[in-house]
Design an enzyme around this catalytic site. Structure first.
Site, PDB file in Angstrom:
ATOM      1  N   LYS A  22     -18.275 -24.739 -34.281  1.00 21.18           N
ATOM      2  CA  LYS A  22     -19.003 -25.950 -34.718  1.00 21.18           C
ATOM      3  C   LYS A  22     -19.299 -25.847 -36.218  1.00 21.18           C
ATOM      4  O   LYS A  22     -19.099 -26.805 -36.967  1.00 21.18           O
ATOM      5  CB  LYS A  22     -20.308 -26.054 -33.943  1.00 21.18           C
ATOM      6  CG  LYS A  22     -21.369 -26.936 -34.556  1.00 21.18           C
ATOM      7  CD  LYS A  22     -22.635 -26.992 -33.758  1.00 21.18           C
ATOM      8  CE  LYS A  22     -23.671 -25.982 -34.131  1.00 21.18           C
ATOM      9  NZ  LYS A  22     -24.458 -26.242 -35.340  1.00 21.18           N
ATOM     10  N   ASN A  23     -19.745 -24.660 -36.669  1.00 22.20           N
ATOM     11  CA  ASN A  23     -20.200 -24.531 -38.055  1.00 22.20           C
ATOM     12  C   ASN A  23     -19.066 -24.365 -39.065  1.00 22.20           C
ATOM     13  O   ASN A  23     -19.319 -24.372 -40.263  1.00 22.20           O
ATOM     14  CB  ASN A  23     -21.211 -23.393 -38.171  1.00 22.20           C
ATOM     15  CG  ASN A  23     -22.529 -23.774 -37.491  1.00 22.20           C
ATOM     16  OD1 ASN A  23     -22.712 -24.916 -37.077  1.00 22.20           O
ATOM     17  ND2 ASN A  23     -23.418 -22.810 -37.349  1.00 22.20           N
ATOM     18  N   ARG A  94     -28.305 -32.123 -39.142  1.00 22.11           N
ATOM     19  CA  ARG A  94     -28.637 -31.780 -40.524  1.00 22.11           C
ATOM     20  C   ARG A  94     -27.399 -31.608 -41.381  1.00 22.11           C
ATOM     21  O   ARG A  94     -27.425 -31.823 -42.581  1.00 22.11           O
ATOM     22  CB  ARG A  94     -29.434 -30.474 -40.530  1.00 22.11           C
ATOM     23  CG  ARG A  94     -30.797 -30.570 -40.006  1.00 22.11           C
ATOM     24  CD  ARG A  94     -31.492 -29.312 -40.291  1.00 22.11           C
ATOM     25  NE  ARG A  94     -31.035 -28.774 -41.553  1.00 22.11           N
ATOM     26  CZ  ARG A  94     -31.329 -29.291 -42.742  1.00 22.11           C
ATOM     27  NH1 ARG A  94     -32.059 -30.364 -42.789  1.00 22.11           N
ATOM     28  NH2 ARG A  94     -30.898 -28.758 -43.848  1.00 22.11           N
ATOM     29  N   CYS A 118     -36.392 -29.496 -38.782  1.00 21.03           N
ATOM     30  CA  CYS A 118     -36.112 -29.409 -37.349  1.00 21.03           C
ATOM     31  C   CYS A 118     -37.000 -28.281 -36.814  1.00 21.03           C
ATOM     32  O   CYS A 118     -37.828 -27.738 -37.530  1.00 21.03           O
ATOM     33  CB  CYS A 118     -34.643 -29.117 -37.110  1.00 21.03           C
ATOM     34  SG  CYS A 118     -34.164 -27.560 -37.830  1.00 21.03           S
ATOM     35  N   ARG A 123     -36.095 -26.948 -43.677  1.00 23.43           N
ATOM     36  CA  ARG A 123     -34.682 -27.145 -44.056  1.00 23.43           C
ATOM     37  C   ARG A 123     -34.539 -27.994 -45.336  1.00 23.43           C
ATOM     38  O   ARG A 123     -33.988 -29.079 -45.326  1.00 23.43           O
ATOM     39  CB  ARG A 123     -33.889 -27.780 -42.911  1.00 23.43           C
ATOM     40  CG  ARG A 123     -34.097 -27.143 -41.549  1.00 23.43           C
ATOM     41  CD  ARG A 123     -33.518 -25.761 -41.371  1.00 23.43           C
ATOM     42  NE  ARG A 123     -32.075 -25.708 -41.408  1.00 23.43           N
ATOM     43  CZ  ARG A 123     -31.284 -25.911 -40.350  1.00 23.43           C
ATOM     44  NH1 ARG A 123     -31.812 -26.224 -39.211  1.00 23.43           N
ATOM     45  NH2 ARG A 123     -29.969 -25.828 -40.464  1.00 23.43           N
ATOM     46  N   LYS A 163     -30.411 -18.706 -54.370  1.00 20.33           N
ATOM     47  CA  LYS A 163     -30.650 -18.061 -53.055  1.00 20.33           C
ATOM     48  C   LYS A 163     -29.408 -18.327 -52.217  1.00 20.33           C
ATOM     49  O   LYS A 163     -28.763 -19.366 -52.365  1.00 20.33           O
ATOM     50  CB  LYS A 163     -31.892 -18.722 -52.450  1.00 20.33           C
ATOM     51  CG  LYS A 163     -32.224 -18.304 -51.055  1.00 20.33           C
ATOM     52  CD  LYS A 163     -33.478 -19.026 -50.582  1.00 20.33           C
ATOM     53  CE  LYS A 163     -33.660 -18.756 -49.105  1.00 20.33           C
ATOM     54  NZ  LYS A 163     -34.734 -19.492 -48.507  1.00 20.33           N
ATOM     55  N   SER A 165     -27.219 -19.785 -49.612  1.00 19.38           N
ATOM     56  CA  SER A 165     -27.328 -20.948 -48.715  1.00 19.38           C
ATOM     57  C   SER A 165     -25.938 -21.342 -48.239  1.00 19.38           C
ATOM     58  O   SER A 165     -25.069 -21.688 -49.053  1.00 19.38           O
ATOM     59  CB  SER A 165     -27.959 -22.135 -49.468  1.00 19.38           C
ATOM     60  OG  SER A 165     -27.662 -23.351 -48.794  1.00 19.38           O
ATOM     61  N   VAL A 166     -25.736 -21.306 -46.930  1.00 20.90           N
ATOM     62  CA  VAL A 166     -24.432 -21.675 -46.354  1.00 20.90           C
ATOM     63  C   VAL A 166     -24.103 -23.125 -46.724  1.00 20.90           C
ATOM     64  O   VAL A 166     -23.053 -23.411 -47.300  1.00 20.90           O
ATOM     65  CB  VAL A 166     -24.461 -21.481 -44.829  1.00 20.90           C
ATOM     66  CG1 VAL A 166     -23.224 -22.071 -44.164  1.00 20.90           C
ATOM     67  CG2 VAL A 166     -24.605 -20.008 -44.475  1.00 20.90           C
ATOM     68  N   ASP A 307     -28.347 -16.927 -35.962  1.00 20.64           N
ATOM     69  CA  ASP A 307     -28.001 -17.779 -34.818  1.00 20.64           C
ATOM     70  C   ASP A 307     -27.844 -17.002 -33.526  1.00 20.64           C
ATOM     71  O   ASP A 307     -27.658 -17.594 -32.465  1.00 20.64           O
ATOM     72  CB  ASP A 307     -26.718 -18.558 -35.107  1.00 20.64           C
ATOM     73  CG  ASP A 307     -26.929 -19.575 -36.207  1.00 20.64           C
ATOM     74  OD1 ASP A 307     -25.933 -20.139 -36.699  1.00 20.64           O
ATOM     75  OD2 ASP A 307     -28.093 -19.784 -36.580  1.00 20.64           O
ATOM     76  N   ILE A 329     -34.232 -15.437 -42.254  1.00 19.93           N
ATOM     77  CA  ILE A 329     -33.550 -16.644 -42.757  1.00 19.93           C
ATOM     78  C   ILE A 329     -34.405 -17.899 -42.613  1.00 19.93           C
ATOM     79  O   ILE A 329     -34.578 -18.654 -43.568  1.00 19.93           O
ATOM     80  CB  ILE A 329     -32.191 -16.864 -42.029  1.00 19.93           C
ATOM     81  CG1 ILE A 329     -31.337 -15.602 -42.040  1.00 19.93           C
ATOM     82  CG2 ILE A 329     -31.455 -18.071 -42.619  1.00 19.93           C
ATOM     83  CD1 ILE A 329     -30.778 -15.198 -43.392  1.00 19.93           C
ATOM     84  N   ARG A 399     -25.543 -29.843 -28.246  1.00 19.10           N
ATOM     85  CA  ARG A 399     -25.169 -29.996 -29.664  1.00 19.10           C
ATOM     86  C   ARG A 399     -24.159 -28.933 -30.075  1.00 19.10           C
ATOM     87  O   ARG A 399     -23.360 -29.152 -30.980  1.00 19.10           O
ATOM     88  CB  ARG A 399     -26.417 -29.852 -30.549  1.00 19.10           C
ATOM     89  CG  ARG A 399     -27.378 -31.008 -30.477  1.00 19.10           C
ATOM     90  CD  ARG A 399     -28.437 -30.884 -31.556  1.00 19.10           C
ATOM     91  NE  ARG A 399     -27.811 -30.557 -32.834  1.00 19.10           N
ATOM     92  CZ  ARG A 399     -28.471 -29.982 -33.840  1.00 19.10           C
ATOM     93  NH1 ARG A 399     -29.741 -29.667 -33.699  1.00 19.10           N
ATOM     94  NH2 ARG A 399     -27.870 -29.708 -34.974  1.00 19.10           N
TER      95      ARG A 399
END
Ligand code: EPZ
Length: 419
Positions: A22-23, A94, A118, A123, A163, A165-166, A307, A329, A399
């Site tokens: 998914k990511n 998001r 969330c 976020r 920082k 951040s994906v 995760d 995180i 999701r």
């Protein structure tokens, strides 16, 4: 509202096929906005976040044909795209913020709803916005929307993320791909999903090169190509089922997993006494009686993924003593703890640390899912109890996990969806 009913205590045996990530699929889908060539994407997971992203792209004018049978989409964008990403879609997922980069790169303007927070945290998107202004973007935030413009188009520049951040790394990689001139991105997140995005973009004709562990050099390009691309497998789904096998003293073959990008997870599970055998695209897990306690923290890749924190916490409850996990995180990613404690766990939270008593026998209970990964941790706990558990708000689960009850039923779990 759909619920899941789980009656546990069966040892899980057999094989589970891992779906696409998914990511990885979400930023790749967003990046298709850069192109008006033909794009075919394969191995997309059938999960709600992907459907929401496809709806968002369609709302922007993308022409998308979905082939549910083979989990693929065919995209051919028209020149005319609208640049408003509305709240009703971005609030659900998001990752909608990831259309900001391609819209600015391709059309020089965008109005994107602020994604909002969330369950796991506020976020914010300040890192994204600060980096975009370095590419010449002017923006203001009003009435819950980011109004962004690049009057002279995006101009390449050197950007160092303050920082890791994906999402910000992904957004800026996509935007810089069409910016004028050269962009140097440093202090980038390097999750495998980002590597997959870069591979996809380069195959599409972009010019992106890793020039250091966390640094990328990107030359803006105009000429993109048709392409077919297969999305990588989902390492978090794989890790979740590995923990399920360990928890139920089961014996599972996780097919389509890529052990090379799961070194930390494999190391931690081996330290906890789990037997693991690796093949090129397969991980075999044998759960045993004695699970060892452990102390660890979540970290950006290549550290232990946040995760999988909720899922590992359930395994800690079965360990031979007190374990500890520190969440570094997100500021509020212990929402599963109160529900696990209602099932008999003894977990104490102090700041961003959770202290987990071992040797727990989970009881069945009526439970409430709060976010994607917390909801799957409740299923894992329920799989070890011979009493019935009911998990409410299953939409959180849908999701990010494709056919979870079917995949688990196929390996012996008693789990079904009820209304
Ligand atoms: C991605 O979220 C993933 N989502 C998350 O997976 C994952 O947990 C996270 O990366 C960390 O690995 C997708 O890929 C769709 P970040 P993202 O930007 O990009 C703060 C799941 O369950 N931050 O790396 O939103 C942020 O609040 C989801 O699949 C800022 O302060 O994560 C967080 O504390 C959950 N300002 C930290 O940085 C910003 O502008 C890391 O966030 C951006 C982020």
């Amino acid at each position: 509202m759909e619920k899941l009913e789980v009656i546990g205590s069966n040892k899980l045996k057999g094989k589970i096929k891992i779906s696409g990530s998914k990511n990885a699929a979400l930023p790749i889908l967003a990046a298709t906005l850069l192109s008006d060539k033909k794009i075919s994407l394969f191995n997309l997971p059938k999960v709600n976040d992907i459907e929401t992203m496809i709806l968002l792209l369609k709302s922007l004018g993308s022409k998308i044909k979905i082939n549910k049978k083979i989990n693929s989409v065919y995209i051919k964008n028209s020149k005319k795209i609208n640049t408003l990403a509305s709240y009703n879609l971005v609030k659900k997922m998001r990752a909608g913020i990831l259309v900001l980069g391609p819209l600015l790169a391709k059309f020089g303007k965008a109005k994107v709803s602020l994604p909002g927070g969330c369950a796991i945290g506020t976020r914010p998107v300040d890192i994204h916005l600060k980096a975009f202004s370095k590419l010449g973007v002017k923006y203001k935030i009003s009435q819950g929307y980011i109004h962004a413009r690049a009057p002279k188009g995006l101009i390449g520049n050197s950007i160092k993320f303050k920082k890791l951040s994906v999402g910000a790394t992904e957004n800026l990689i996509i935007a810089s791909s069409l910016a004028k001139g050269k962009t140097l991105l440093s202090n980038c997140a390097i999750e495998p999903e980002i590597i997959d995005l870069v591979n996809f973009l380069n195959k599409m004709g972009c010019k992106i090169k890793w020039v250091g562990k966390r640094s990328l050099k990107i030359f803006g390009t105009k000429s993109l190509k048709d392409l077919k691309y297969k999305v990588m497998p989902d390492r978090i789904e794989a890790g979740t089922y590995m923990i399920a096998a360990a928890l139920t003293e089961g014996n599972l073959r996780i097919i389509n997993a890529d052990p090379k990008i799961m070194k930390k997870e494999i190391e931690i599970l081996k330290k906890m006494g789990i037997k693991i055998k690796l093949k090129d695209r397969e991980i075999s897990i044998k759960g045993g009686k004695n699970i060892k306690k452990i102390k660890l923290k979540t970290s950006p890749y290549p550290g232990f993924p946040t995760d999988l924190q909720a899922q590992l916490m359930v395994l800690m409850c079965k360990a031979d003593g007190k374990s500890e996990i520190k969440e570094t995180i997100f500021e509020n990613r212990f929402m599963h703890v109160s529900e696990l404690n209602r099932m008999g766990a003894k977990i104490k939270i102090l700041g961003n640390k959770a202290f987990v008593e071992g040797n727990i026998k989970f009881e069945g209970a009526e439970l409430m899912a709060t976010d994607l990964r917390a909801s799957v941790s409740l299923i894992l706990a329920a799989l070890t109890s011979n009493k019935k558990s009911i998990i409410n708000r299953v939409y959180h689960l849908d999701r990010g996990y494709e056919n979870i009850e079917k995949k688990l039923t196929n390996v012996g779990a008693k789990i079904k969806r009820i209304l």
